[in-house]
Design a protein around this motif. Structure first.
Motif, PDB file in Angstrom:
ATOM      1  N   GLY A  69       0.741  -1.368   0.472  1.00 47.10           N
ATOM      2  CA  GLY A  69      -0.029  -0.109   0.005  1.00 47.10           C
ATOM      3  C   GLY A  69       0.688   0.969  -0.101  1.00 47.10           C
ATOM      4  O   GLY A  69       0.192   2.393  -0.442  1.00 47.10           O
ATOM      5  N   MET A  70       1.970   1.432   1.044  1.00 42.51           N
ATOM      6  CA  MET A  70       2.910   2.448   0.614  1.00 42.51           C
ATOM      7  C   MET A  70       3.436   2.859  -0.454  1.00 42.51           C
ATOM      8  O   MET A  70       3.945   3.734  -0.936  1.00 42.51           O
ATOM      9  N   GLN A  71       3.928   1.200  -1.370  1.00 42.14           N
ATOM     10  CA  GLN A  71       4.393   1.689  -2.893  1.00 42.14           C
ATOM     11  C   GLN A  71       3.471   1.992  -3.483  1.00 42.14           C
ATOM     12  O   GLN A  71       3.443   3.558  -4.792  1.00 42.14           O
ATOM     13  N   ARG A  72       1.940   2.223  -4.046  1.00 38.08           N
ATOM     14  CA  ARG A  72       0.794   2.498  -4.751  1.00 38.08           C
ATOM     15  C   ARG A  72       0.963   3.844  -4.972  1.00 38.08           C
ATOM     16  O   ARG A  72       0.530   4.395  -4.953  1.00 38.08           O
ATOM     17  N   ASN A  73       0.862   3.513  -2.865  1.00 36.11           N
ATOM     18  CA  ASN A  73      -0.315   5.786  -2.973  1.00 36.11           C
ATOM     19  C   ASN A  73       1.081   6.125  -2.319  1.00 36.11           C
ATOM     20  O   ASN A  73       0.164   7.461  -1.650  1.00 36.11           O
ATOM     21  N   MET A  74       2.487   6.336  -1.901  1.00 32.71           N
ATOM     22  CA  MET A  74       2.876   7.615  -2.188  1.00 32.71           C
ATOM     23  C   MET A  74       2.653   8.365  -2.656  1.00 32.71           C
ATOM     24  O   MET A  74       3.238   9.051  -2.056  1.00 32.71           O
ATOM     25  N   PRO A  75       3.662   8.097  -4.350  1.00 35.91           N
ATOM     26  CA  PRO A  75       2.953   9.225  -4.826  1.00 35.91           C
ATOM     27  C   PRO A  75       2.194  10.459  -4.912  1.00 35.91           C
ATOM     28  O   PRO A  75       2.168  11.247  -4.683  1.00 35.91           O
ATOM     29  N   ALA A  76       0.958   9.745  -4.088  1.00 35.17           N
ATOM     30  CA  ALA A  76      -0.179  10.558  -4.593  1.00 35.17           C
ATOM     31  C   ALA A  76      -0.084  11.870  -2.092  1.00 35.17           C
ATOM     32  O   ALA A  76      -0.757  12.988  -3.145  1.00 35.17           O
ATOM     33  N   ILE A 113      15.311   8.195  -3.491  1.00 30.38           N
ATOM     34  CA  ILE A 113      13.566   9.267  -4.330  1.00 30.38           C
ATOM     35  C   ILE A 113      13.085   7.553  -5.299  1.00 30.38           C
ATOM     36  O   ILE A 113      13.205   7.883  -6.264  1.00 30.38           O
ATOM     37  N   ASN A 114      13.016   6.607  -4.628  1.00 34.53           N
ATOM     38  CA  ASN A 114      12.403   5.497  -5.099  1.00 34.53           C
ATOM     39  C   ASN A 114      10.856   4.853  -4.388  1.00 34.53           C
ATOM     40  O   ASN A 114      11.596   5.262  -3.239  1.00 34.53           O
ATOM     41  N   LEU A 115      10.573   4.339  -4.615  1.00 37.59           N
ATOM     42  CA  LEU A 115       9.019   3.619  -3.898  1.00 37.59           C
ATOM     43  C   LEU A 115       9.589   1.752  -3.250  1.00 37.59           C
ATOM     44  O   LEU A 115       9.056   0.983  -3.586  1.00 37.59           O
ATOM     45  N   GLU A 116      11.203   1.550  -3.594  1.00 37.53           N
ATOM     46  CA  GLU A 116      11.470   0.121  -3.910  1.00 37.53           C
ATOM     47  C   GLU A 116      11.412   0.134  -2.347  1.00 37.53           C
ATOM     48  O   GLU A 116      11.051   0.657  -1.407  1.00 37.53           O
ATOM     49  N   GLY A 162      12.664   3.836  -0.828  1.00 38.21           N
ATOM     50  CA  GLY A 162      12.802   4.794   0.033  1.00 38.21           C
ATOM     51  C   GLY A 162      11.852   3.940   1.168  1.00 38.21           C
ATOM     52  O   GLY A 162      11.343   4.781   2.485  1.00 38.21           O
ATOM     53  N   LEU A 163      11.232   2.798   1.593  1.00 38.78           N
ATOM     54  CA  LEU A 163      10.532   1.799   2.359  1.00 38.78           C
ATOM     55  C   LEU A 163      12.189   0.232   2.899  1.00 38.78           C
ATOM     56  O   LEU A 163      11.936   0.083   1.985  1.00 38.78           O
ATOM     57  N   ARG A 164      12.005   0.600   4.444  1.00 37.31           N
ATOM     58  CA  ARG A 164      13.318  -0.268   4.895  1.00 37.31           C
ATOM     59  C   ARG A 164      12.893  -0.506   5.290  1.00 37.31           C
ATOM     60  O   ARG A 164      12.119  -0.152   6.707  1.00 37.31           O
ATOM     61  N   VAL A 165      13.011  -2.142   5.496  1.00 38.50           N
ATOM     62  CA  VAL A 165      12.606  -3.140   6.867  1.00 38.50           C
ATOM     63  C   VAL A 165      14.188  -3.370   7.739  1.00 38.50           C
ATOM     64  O   VAL A 165      14.886  -3.630   7.647  1.00 38.50           O
ATOM     65  N   PRO A 166      13.865  -2.170   9.176  1.00 28.37           N
ATOM     66  CA  PRO A 166      15.291  -2.322   9.920  1.00 28.37           C
ATOM     67  C   PRO A 166      15.809  -4.249  10.607  1.00 28.37           C
ATOM     68  O   PRO A 166      14.220  -4.477  10.161  1.00 28.37           O
ATOM     69  N   VAL A 167      16.592  -3.988  10.957  1.00 32.86           N
ATOM     70  CA  VAL A 167      16.656  -5.002  11.693  1.00 32.86           C
ATOM     71  C   VAL A 167      16.823  -5.301  12.786  1.00 32.86           C
ATOM     72  O   VAL A 167      16.190  -4.307  13.988  1.00 32.86           O
ATOM     73  N   SER A 168      15.492  -6.483  13.667  1.00 36.74           N
ATOM     74  CA  SER A 168      14.289  -5.894  15.014  1.00 36.74           C
ATOM     75  C   SER A 168      14.436  -7.760  14.769  1.00 36.74           C
ATOM     76  O   SER A 168      14.669  -8.336  14.052  1.00 36.74           O
ATOM     77  N   SER A 216       6.217  -4.609  -4.294  1.00 37.83           N
ATOM     78  CA  SER A 216       7.144  -5.456  -6.049  1.00 37.83           C
ATOM     79  C   SER A 216       8.500  -6.449  -4.993  1.00 37.83           C
ATOM     80  O   SER A 216       8.106  -6.844  -3.512  1.00 37.83           O
ATOM     81  N   ASP A 217       8.557  -6.677  -5.488  1.00 39.98           N
ATOM     82  CA  ASP A 217       9.771  -7.951  -5.061  1.00 39.98           C
ATOM     83  C   ASP A 217      11.268  -7.102  -4.015  1.00 39.98           C
ATOM     84  O   ASP A 217      11.069  -5.934  -4.813  1.00 39.98           O
ATOM     85  N   GLU A 218      11.038  -7.588  -3.223  1.00 38.82           N
ATOM     86  CA  GLU A 218      12.292  -7.161  -2.255  1.00 38.82           C
ATOM     87  C   GLU A 218      13.076  -6.349  -3.194  1.00 38.82           C
ATOM     88  O   GLU A 218      14.224  -7.461  -3.621  1.00 38.82           O
ATOM     89  N   PHE A 219      14.041  -5.076  -3.431  1.00 41.16           N
ATOM     90  CA  PHE A 219      15.449  -5.039  -3.431  1.00 41.16           C
ATOM     91  C   PHE A 219      16.764  -5.150  -2.797  1.00 41.16           C
ATOM     92  O   PHE A 219      16.424  -4.538  -1.866  1.00 41.16           O
ATOM     93  N   THR A 220      17.363  -6.272  -3.637  1.00 38.70           N
ATOM     94  CA  THR A 220      18.276  -6.170  -3.224  1.00 38.70           C
ATOM     95  C   THR A 220      20.020  -5.452  -2.926  1.00 38.70           C
ATOM     96  O   THR A 220      20.308  -5.877  -2.866  1.00 38.70           O
TER      97      THR A 220
END
Length: 453
Positions: free
Chosen positions: A295-302, A325-328, A337-343, A383-387
């Motif tokens: 949802g963040m990827q699809r709606n963040m531009p708006a 400057i990306n939605l990955e 742009g969207l990061r999953v931290p270590v936790s 989308s697929d995870e960006f590595t």
């Protein structure tokens, strides 16, 4: 004389501050669209006897330059709104010369309904949508800002502050304790003011820019954390001024230096059980976690128009300059742009690295939460995870305020979550600001175009 029943309404930190003292003044404040504190100051004794006060709704139609957008079809009459103190937000203003409290107010119209375009109400609306589904959103914001030398001439470039060594603050000193010590007196006052106000700081560190600081807040309720950021921005400015410096929250105050972000960490818990819905009982990622990111990827531009609200905001979105400057999305990948931290599983969360520190904290958090909420409702994955290095990825983010406003005005899902009336008024105010900016001719244009084109 302040009645005892009034003192009893105040939170413990305010009662402690006033113990044995007379309340001289109360600042009755709300945040406008830009996050600027608007309101009235009144003697403490008068405030204690007054249940509410009034402000015209036009404070939410005002641009950052002081002009007013024409947002009403039936004429500009400026009807009064009713402001009622939220006593839970009554905190000391420890930088003042007398004994002063600052109190954030709830805002309703004269029928008693929440004013839909008041930023704090917009955030409350989004949180209520989560609550209606049995969810409680949790956020943890990060605040980046610059300490700079005093600048009273807008034509002069902004400079780093003078440190205790007699040199100006140096760039590219991220995490350096010596760099922080250069302006340690300001940091000490920030700590002291925060302690007096009952505000908890998770940590302070030197960022990559010259005089750039990052301040981390603990995780918690979105409205409470937005209130704290609103207070922090006022307080940090006051701490800097005590030492002949400015604190600026501009997204890009100094050319050639990194911009200042307001990263937001998000998780969602089940209101009944307290379980993080992003992790299952075995600790694995849930479909809801993927839906939130999708949802963040699809709606963040708006919602970029809320996360990057000024023309200066887009100067921060520069490749390889500490601002995605990306939605990955990716795990432990700061180029996305969207990061999953270590936790561990209980703290599983996603960090939105796109917001700038110049955004209104209420609106920035509301916008970010809105995109994740839509993902949970839509139930579609990302989308697929960006590595790899996502700075090389396709942007997907609008690169200017005009384009960003157009995306806000055409995304009906985002408008439904944030409120259609709010989106209409916000777009009108920002469009007027953008038009005002287009009347300004910059030094770059005069230098390179005057005799060459």
């Amino acid at each position: 004389m302040i009645p005892a029943e009034f003192i009893a309404k105040l939170p413990e930190i305010a009662r402690k501050y006033l113990d044995g003292r007379t309340l001289d003044e109360v600042e009755c404040i709300v945040a406008d669209l830009a996050g600027v504190a608007r309101g009235k100051a009144m003697p403490g004794a008068k405030f204690a006897r007054q249940a509410q006060f009034y402000l015209p709704n036009s404070i939410f139609f005002q641009t950052i330059t002081g002009d007013w957008a024409d947002t009403v079809a039936d004429g500009f009459t400026e009807p009064d709104m009713i402001l009622t103190p939220d006593f839970d937000t009554a905190l000391p203003a420890p930088w003042t010369a007398d004994w002063t409290l600052q109190v954030i107010h709830d805002i309703t119209d004269q029928k008693g309904d929440p004013v839909s375009f008041a930023p704090r109400n917009v955030l409350k609306r989004v949180v209520a949508l989560y609550n209606a589904k049995g969810w409680q959103p949790i956020v943890a914001p990060e605040m980046e800002f610059y300490l700079v030398a005093p600048n009273t001439d807008p034509a002069r470039e902004i400079e780093p502050p003078m440190g205790r060594s007699g040199r100006r603050a140096a760039a590219r000193q991220a995490y350096s304790m010596s760099a922080v010590d250069e302006y340690g007196q300001v940091i000490d006052d920030i700590y002291d003011f925060a302690d007096a106000m009952g505000l908890e700081i998770d940590g302070i560190l030197q960022e990559g820019g010259a005089g750039q600081i990052e301040l981390n807040l603990r995780h918690g309720d979105p409205v409470k954390l937005a209130d704290e950021m609103f207070f922090f921005k006022r307080m940090i400015r006051e701490a800097a001024l005590k030492h002949d410096m400015y604190a600026t929250f501009m997204a890009k105050p100094i050319a050639g230096e990194p911009g200042s972000a307001m990263h937001i960490h998000h998780s969602v818990v089940d209101a009944a059980t307290g379980q993080n819905i992003f992790s299952d009982e075995g600790g694995a990622e849930t479909p809801e976690f993927m839906h939130f990111i999708g949802g963040m990827q699809r709606n963040m531009p708006a919602v970029i128009a809320l996360l990057a609200p000024y023309v200066n905001s887009y100067r921060r979105y520069v490749p390889d300059f500490a601002a995605p400057i990306n939605l990955e999305w990716g795990r432990d990948n700061r180029t996305t742009g969207l990061r999953v931290p270590v936790s561990d599983a209980s703290a599983r969360r996603v960090e939105n690295r796109l917001p700038g520190m110049d955004c209104n904290p209420y609106l920035g958090i509301a916008a970010s939460l809105a995109t994740g909420y839509l993902g949970l409702i839509e139930g579609e994955g990302p989308s697929d995870e960006f590595t790899g290095d996502a700075y090389s990825a396709e942007s997907g983010v609008p690169r200017g305020l005009g384009d960003a406003l157009g995306l806000l005005e055409t995304n009906l899902g985002v408008q439904q979550v944030l409120g259609a009336e709010f989106c209409r008024i916000y777009a009108a105010v920002k469009q007027l600001e953008y038009t005002e900016f287009l009347h300004v001719i910059s030094p770059w244009e005069r230098e390179h175009l005057l005799l060459n084109v």
